[in-house]
Motif scaffolding. Structure first.
Motif, PDB file in Angstrom:
ATOM      1  N   VAL A   7      20.389  22.955 107.056  1.00  0.00           N
ATOM      2  CA  VAL A   7      21.625  23.120 106.485  1.00  0.00           C
ATOM      3  C   VAL A   7      22.893  22.787 107.293  1.00  0.00           C
ATOM      4  O   VAL A   7      23.859  22.039 106.884  1.00  0.00           O
ATOM      5  N   ALA A   8      22.904  23.293 108.463  1.00  0.00           N
ATOM      6  CA  ALA A   8      23.871  23.059 109.405  1.00  0.00           C
ATOM      7  C   ALA A   8      24.240  21.239 109.818  1.00  0.00           C
ATOM      8  O   ALA A   8      25.208  20.862 109.778  1.00  0.00           O
ATOM      9  N   LEU A   9      22.741  20.639 109.848  1.00  0.00           N
ATOM     10  CA  LEU A   9      23.094  19.386 110.079  1.00  0.00           C
ATOM     11  C   LEU A   9      23.762  18.574 108.997  1.00  0.00           C
ATOM     12  O   LEU A   9      24.375  17.629 109.245  1.00  0.00           O
ATOM     13  N   SER A  10      23.386  19.048 107.835  1.00  0.00           N
ATOM     14  CA  SER A  10      23.688  18.407 106.522  1.00  0.00           C
ATOM     15  C   SER A  10      25.443  18.230 106.369  1.00  0.00           C
ATOM     16  O   SER A  10      25.984  17.582 105.922  1.00  0.00           O
ATOM     17  N   LEU A  11      25.593  19.561 106.845  1.00  0.00           N
ATOM     18  CA  LEU A  11      27.314  19.980 106.593  1.00  0.00           C
ATOM     19  C   LEU A  11      27.982  19.144 107.483  1.00  0.00           C
ATOM     20  O   LEU A  11      29.109  18.451 107.389  1.00  0.00           O
ATOM     21  N   ALA A  12      27.292  18.965 108.678  1.00  0.00           N
ATOM     22  CA  ALA A  12      28.049  18.258 109.877  1.00  0.00           C
ATOM     23  C   ALA A  12      28.122  16.688 109.496  1.00  0.00           C
ATOM     24  O   ALA A  12      29.217  16.113 109.688  1.00  0.00           O
ATOM     25  N   LEU A  13      27.085  16.234 108.615  1.00  0.00           N
ATOM     26  CA  LEU A  13      26.863  14.815 108.417  1.00  0.00           C
ATOM     27  C   LEU A  13      28.101  14.547 107.340  1.00  0.00           C
ATOM     28  O   LEU A  13      28.841  13.614 107.201  1.00  0.00           O
ATOM     29  N   ALA A  14      28.063  15.472 106.358  1.00  0.00           N
ATOM     30  CA  ALA A  14      29.128  15.330 105.211  1.00  0.00           C
ATOM     31  C   ALA A  14      30.488  15.346 105.680  1.00  0.00           C
ATOM     32  O   ALA A  14      31.250  14.869 105.211  1.00  0.00           O
ATOM     33  N   ALA A  15      30.680  16.244 106.730  1.00  0.00           N
ATOM     34  CA  ALA A  15      32.080  16.177 107.295  1.00  0.00           C
ATOM     35  C   ALA A  15      32.461  14.805 107.895  1.00  0.00           C
ATOM     36  O   ALA A  15      33.495  14.506 107.692  1.00  0.00           O
ATOM     37  N   CYS A  16      31.572  14.449 108.538  1.00  0.00           N
ATOM     38  CA  CYS A  16      31.690  13.003 109.256  1.00  0.00           C
ATOM     39  C   CYS A  16      32.126  11.939 108.018  1.00  0.00           C
ATOM     40  O   CYS A  16      33.074  11.362 108.292  1.00  0.00           O
ATOM     41  N   SER A  17      31.125  12.021 106.870  1.00  0.00           N
ATOM     42  CA  SER A  17      31.457  11.164 105.960  1.00  0.00           C
ATOM     43  C   SER A  17      32.823  11.254 105.360  1.00  0.00           C
ATOM     44  O   SER A  17      33.465  10.160 105.073  1.00  0.00           O
ATOM     45  N   GLU A  18      33.213  12.311 105.206  1.00  0.00           N
ATOM     46  CA  GLU A  18      34.605  12.603 104.570  1.00  0.00           C
ATOM     47  C   GLU A  18      35.620  12.340 105.392  1.00  0.00           C
ATOM     48  O   GLU A  18      36.745  11.701 104.919  1.00  0.00           O
ATOM     49  N   SER A  19      35.675  12.499 106.574  1.00  0.00           N
ATOM     50  CA  SER A  19      36.561  12.025 107.468  1.00  0.00           C
ATOM     51  C   SER A  19      36.683  10.592 107.607  1.00  0.00           C
ATOM     52  O   SER A  19      37.857   9.827 107.868  1.00  0.00           O
ATOM     53  N   LYS A  20      35.589  10.032 107.415  1.00  0.00           N
ATOM     54  CA  LYS A  20      35.543   8.481 107.612  1.00  0.00           C
ATOM     55  C   LYS A  20      36.314   7.731 106.287  1.00  0.00           C
ATOM     56  O   LYS A  20      37.086   6.815 106.286  1.00  0.00           O
ATOM     57  N   THR A  21      35.949   8.371 105.189  1.00  0.00           N
ATOM     58  CA  THR A  21      36.544   8.091 103.979  1.00  0.00           C
ATOM     59  C   THR A  21      37.982   8.083 103.904  1.00  0.00           C
ATOM     60  O   THR A  21      38.877   7.017 103.431  1.00  0.00           O
ATOM     61  N   GLU A  22      38.464   9.197 104.330  1.00  0.00           N
ATOM     62  CA  GLU A  22      39.918   9.546 104.633  1.00  0.00           C
ATOM     63  C   GLU A  22      40.640   8.561 105.343  1.00  0.00           C
ATOM     64  O   GLU A  22      41.563   7.988 104.864  1.00  0.00           O
ATOM     65  N   LYS A  23      39.957   8.061 106.513  1.00  0.00           N
ATOM     66  CA  LYS A  23      40.800   7.048 107.357  1.00  0.00           C
ATOM     67  C   LYS A  23      40.657   5.704 106.671  1.00  0.00           C
ATOM     68  O   LYS A  23      41.652   4.881 106.899  1.00  0.00           O
ATOM     69  N   GLN A  24      39.668   5.387 105.777  1.00  0.00           N
ATOM     70  CA  GLN A  24      39.510   4.088 104.997  1.00  0.00           C
ATOM     71  C   GLN A  24      40.641   4.091 103.991  1.00  0.00           C
ATOM     72  O   GLN A  24      41.318   3.029 103.800  1.00  0.00           O
ATOM     73  N   VAL A  25      40.895   5.235 103.340  1.00  0.00           N
ATOM     74  CA  VAL A  25      42.026   5.188 102.486  1.00  0.00           C
ATOM     75  C   VAL A  25      43.345   5.115 103.072  1.00  0.00           C
ATOM     76  O   VAL A  25      44.260   4.402 102.522  1.00  0.00           O
ATOM     77  N   GLU A  26      43.442   5.790 104.095  1.00  0.00           N
ATOM     78  CA  GLU A  26      44.749   5.600 104.786  1.00  0.00           C
ATOM     79  C   GLU A  26      45.095   4.191 105.249  1.00  0.00           C
ATOM     80  O   GLU A  26      46.167   3.915 105.301  1.00  0.00           O
ATOM     81  N   ALA A  27      43.851   3.644 105.587  1.00  0.00           N
ATOM     82  CA  ALA A  27      44.138   2.293 106.355  1.00  0.00           C
ATOM     83  C   ALA A  27      44.139   1.233 105.145  1.00  0.00           C
ATOM     84  O   ALA A  27      44.454   0.029 105.342  1.00  0.00           O
ATOM     85  N   ALA A  28      44.012   1.495 103.635  1.00  0.00           N
ATOM     86  CA  ALA A  28      43.995   0.551 102.890  1.00  0.00           C
ATOM     87  C   ALA A  28      45.669   0.134 102.583  1.00  0.00           C
ATOM     88  O   ALA A  28      46.670   0.938 102.534  1.00  0.00           O
ATOM     89  N   PRO A  29      45.856  -1.230 102.330  1.00  0.00           N
ATOM     90  CA  PRO A  29      47.118  -1.638 102.422  1.00  0.00           C
ATOM     91  C   PRO A  29      47.947  -1.354 101.021  1.00  0.00           C
ATOM     92  O   PRO A  29      47.279  -1.157  99.813  1.00  0.00           O
ATOM     93  N   LYS A  30      49.418  -1.079 100.741  1.00  0.00           N
ATOM     94  CA  LYS A  30      49.976  -0.726  99.663  1.00  0.00           C
ATOM     95  C   LYS A  30      50.024  -2.259  98.931  1.00  0.00           C
ATOM     96  O   LYS A  30      50.203  -3.234  99.261  1.00  0.00           O
ATOM     97  N   PRO A  31      50.207  -1.978  97.537  1.00  0.00           N
ATOM     98  CA  PRO A  31      50.421  -3.192  96.680  1.00  0.00           C
ATOM     99  C   PRO A  31      51.691  -3.749  96.898  1.00  0.00           C
ATOM    100  O   PRO A  31      52.547  -3.048  97.162  1.00  0.00           O
ATOM    101  N   GLU A  32      51.629  -4.984  97.297  1.00  0.00           N
ATOM    102  CA  GLU A  32      52.754  -5.937  97.282  1.00  0.00           C
ATOM    103  C   GLU A  32      53.795  -5.764  96.242  1.00  0.00           C
ATOM    104  O   GLU A  32      53.421  -5.962  94.928  1.00  0.00           O
ATOM    105  N   PRO A  33      55.160  -5.569  96.215  1.00  0.00           N
ATOM    106  CA  PRO A  33      56.055  -5.733  95.276  1.00  0.00           C
ATOM    107  C   PRO A  33      56.087  -7.105  94.456  1.00  0.00           C
ATOM    108  O   PRO A  33      55.759  -7.979  95.041  1.00  0.00           O
ATOM    109  N   ILE A  34      56.210  -6.861  93.065  1.00  0.00           N
ATOM    110  CA  ILE A  34      56.185  -8.103  92.387  1.00  0.00           C
ATOM    111  C   ILE A  34      57.438  -8.667  92.250  1.00  0.00           C
ATOM    112  O   ILE A  34      58.474  -7.934  91.826  1.00  0.00           O
ATOM    113  N   ALA A  35      57.748  -9.746  92.736  1.00  0.00           N
ATOM    114  CA  ALA A  35      59.126 -10.310  92.692  1.00  0.00           C
ATOM    115  C   ALA A  35      59.515 -10.836  91.181  1.00  0.00           C
ATOM    116  O   ALA A  35      58.693 -11.618  90.301  1.00  0.00           O
ATOM    117  N   VAL A  36      60.450 -10.326  90.403  1.00  0.00           N
ATOM    118  CA  VAL A  36      60.984 -10.514  89.293  1.00  0.00           C
ATOM    119  C   VAL A  36      62.455 -10.822  89.272  1.00  0.00           C
ATOM    120  O   VAL A  36      63.395 -10.515  90.053  1.00  0.00           O
TER     121      VAL A  36
END
Length: 395
Positions: A7-36
């Motif tokens: 159980v402890a090992l599973s929790l540790a792996l889940a925490a690592c995965s969540e941390s990795k996902t948050e970093k990927q989201v923070e790293a995703a680029p914002k949409p470029e404004p559309i020129a009108v």
């Protein structure tokens, strides 16, 4: 490995995965404004109108007919021809009515002669007649003899029987005068009746010629020369095309905005590219029970016959004048899948609004007042790339 270790090992792996996902989201680029490109909403004042269908109708339409029977001798017009009021349309053989007139005039002359009058003297003017004058002369003679006998009877110079005989003779002559006066009144009434007969036959003789009751055009000819017609048989159909009557069907929901004096314009396929103006003059006081519409009628001058009776027209009726509305440039509207929308620009983002059909003019269109206000900016380019809340930048 114990259960708790797993159980402890599973929790540790889940925490690592969540941390990795948050970093990927923070790293995703914002949409470029559309020129009108941007445009502005504006306030305009317009006349409110409604669309309706209508039909042009002849101002007058009549089937011209003879009031008397007879055989057609002449027809002076034909299909499609213009006629003026009073023009001769057709004629019947008048000989039978001429004979009837001569007989009626002869009977009238005979009745007037019995009263001692000429044909041109009215029967009601007769106060005496030969018969009355003769009876009055005989009465005067009888009265004179009676008055002489009355003196002689008083002196005893004449027998009583003779006196009574002369008295009876005078009474008989007086009755003859009364009878002659009654005969004169009877003859006078007969003369009036015969004079009316003469006028009636004169009218029938006149009715052998039928004339146009108004200026118009012949739309149908129903008879031919030589044809025998009964009374009131139609000869031609005549329509008056100037002015024309325009009758439009107004939907029930819009009847409150239409009244006599309302302005309307209309177009027709019979005169492409032209717009005609008219003013509502009459309204049907009740609605059609089936279509739930009210008929409005306008009168249109048509001196050059540019329009014809029976033409269908598309009508625009002014229901409100000088109404303030909010409009945007026509380029700000984008239609897709049967929907029309626009994008207001607020805080650097596009805000989507659906736009129902409204008043439009050259280069602009009305939008709902709860969407944008006068002076606000709207996108007028690159609309297909926009969605609600898209970031935009002016160019």
């Amino acid at each position: 490995m114990t259960r708790w270790s797993f159980v402890a090992l599973s929790l540790a792996l889940a925490a690592c995965s969540e941390s990795k996902t948050e970093k990927q989201v923070e790293a995703a680029p914002k949409p470029e404004p559309i020129a009108v490109q941007l445009g502005k909403a504006e306030t305009r004042r317009v006349d409110r109108t409604l669309s309706a269908t209508g039909e042009l109708m002849a101002d007058e339409s009549v089937s011209v007919a003879f009031e008397v029977a007879g055989r057609v001798t002449k027809i002076h017009t034909d299909f499609g021809r213009q006629v003026r009021k009073g023009d001769v349309i057709a004629e019947l053989d008048p000989r039978e009515y001429q004979i009837q007139l001569e007989r009626a005039q002869a009977m009238l002359t005979q009745a007037l002669a019995r009263m001692g009058l000429d044909a041109d003297q009215p029967g009601s003017s007769a106060t005496t007649s030969p018969a009355i004058r003769q009876a009055e002369a005989q009465l005067a003679d009888a009265r004179s003899k009676f008055e002489s006998a009355e003196k002689l009877y008083k002196t005893g110079d004449i027998a009583q029987e003779r006196f009574f005989e002369l008295e009876k003779s005078m009474a008989a002559r007086k009755a003859a005068v009364d009878a002659a006066s009654n005969d004169l009144r009877t003859l006078a009434a007969s003369a009036l009746s015969l004079r009316a007969d003469v006028k009636l036959v004169e009218k029938r003789l006149t009715d052998t010629v039928v004339r146009a009751p108004f200026d118009g055009a012949v739309t149908e000819r129903m008879v031919s020369p030589g044809q025998y017609l009964k009374e009131n048989t139609p000869v031609v159909r005549l329509v008056k095309a100037d002015p024309l009557r325009l009758r439009a069907e107004i939907p029930e929901a819009a009847t409150a905005g239409v009244r006599p004096g309302s302005t309307l314009t209309f177009t027709t396929a019979a005169a492409p590219g032209e717009t005609f103006n008219a003013t509502v003059q009459r309204l049907n006081p009740s609605l059609d029970q089936k279509s739930r519409t009210m008929t409005a009628e306008a009168i249109i001058r048509n001196p050059k016959a540019a329009l014809r009776p029976g033409t269908f027209v598309q009508v625009q009726v002014v229901t409100q004048r000088d109404v303030p509305i909010i409009t945007v440039p026509r380029r700000a509207l984008y239609s897709i899948a049967g929907l029309t929308k626009m994008f207001a620009i607020r805080d650097g983002k596009a805000v989507e609004y659906r736009v129902p059909p409204g008043t439009e003019g050259e280069g602009w269109m009305e939008v709902p007042p709860d969407s944008v206000k006068a002076g606000e900016t709207v996108a007028v380019s690159n609309l297909a790339a926009l969605i609600d809340q898209s970031p935009v930048v002016a160019r």
